[in-house]
Design a protein around this motif. Structure first.
Motif, PDB file in Angstrom:
ATOM      1  N   CYS A  23      35.026  32.210  44.109  1.00 25.70           N
ATOM      2  CA  CYS A  23      35.928  32.195  42.965  1.00 25.70           C
ATOM      3  C   CYS A  23      37.378  32.268  43.437  1.00 25.70           C
ATOM      4  CB  CYS A  23      35.600  33.371  42.048  1.00 25.70           C
ATOM      5  SG  CYS A  23      36.703  33.491  40.647  1.00 25.70           S
ATOM      6  N   CYS A  26      39.012  35.765  41.468  1.00 27.90           N
ATOM      7  CA  CYS A  26      38.732  37.137  41.872  1.00 27.90           C
ATOM      8  C   CYS A  26      38.172  37.221  43.285  1.00 27.90           C
ATOM      9  CB  CYS A  26      37.772  37.794  40.880  1.00 27.90           C
ATOM     10  SG  CYS A  26      36.084  37.184  40.978  1.00 27.90           S
ATOM     11  N   CYS A  39      32.061  31.553  37.718  1.00 21.49           N
ATOM     12  CA  CYS A  39      32.014  32.844  38.387  1.00 21.49           C
ATOM     13  C   CYS A  39      31.281  33.865  37.518  1.00 21.49           C
ATOM     14  CB  CYS A  39      33.437  33.324  38.668  1.00 21.49           C
ATOM     15  SG  CYS A  39      33.503  34.977  39.372  1.00 21.49           S
ATOM     16  N   CYS A  42      33.987  36.978  36.694  1.00 24.03           N
ATOM     17  CA  CYS A  42      35.124  36.867  35.779  1.00 24.03           C
ATOM     18  C   CYS A  42      35.031  35.621  34.894  1.00 24.03           C
ATOM     19  CB  CYS A  42      36.433  36.868  36.556  1.00 24.03           C
ATOM     20  SG  CYS A  42      36.702  35.385  37.538  1.00 24.03           S
TER      21      CYS A  42
HETATM   22 ZN   LIG Z   1      35.784  35.350  39.569  1.00 20.14          ZN
END
Ligand SMILES: [Zn+2]
Length: 51
Positions: A23, A26, A39, A42
């Motif tokens: 990702c 994050c 992801c 998130c």
């Molecule tokens: Zn993420």
């Protein structure tokens, strides 16, 4: 898509094995077989494939 060597690798990568993604938002890494991985941490769609 990974090596950019052309079409030869496509048949291999088209098989149903999970690919690893990271990702961008994050930094979480996860595996997915989806063409549009999201992801799990998130829900971001900004992910990079990890070779
Ligand atoms: Zn993420």
């Amino acid at each position: 898509m990974c090596s950019g060597a052309g079409g030869f690798d496509v048949e291999l990568t088209q098989r149903l094995k999970p690919k690893k993604y990271k990702c961008r938002s994050c930094g979480a890494t996860f595996e997915s077989v989806s063409k549009h991985p999201v992801c799990p941490t998130c829900q971001s769609e900004s992910v990079d494939e990890v070779c």
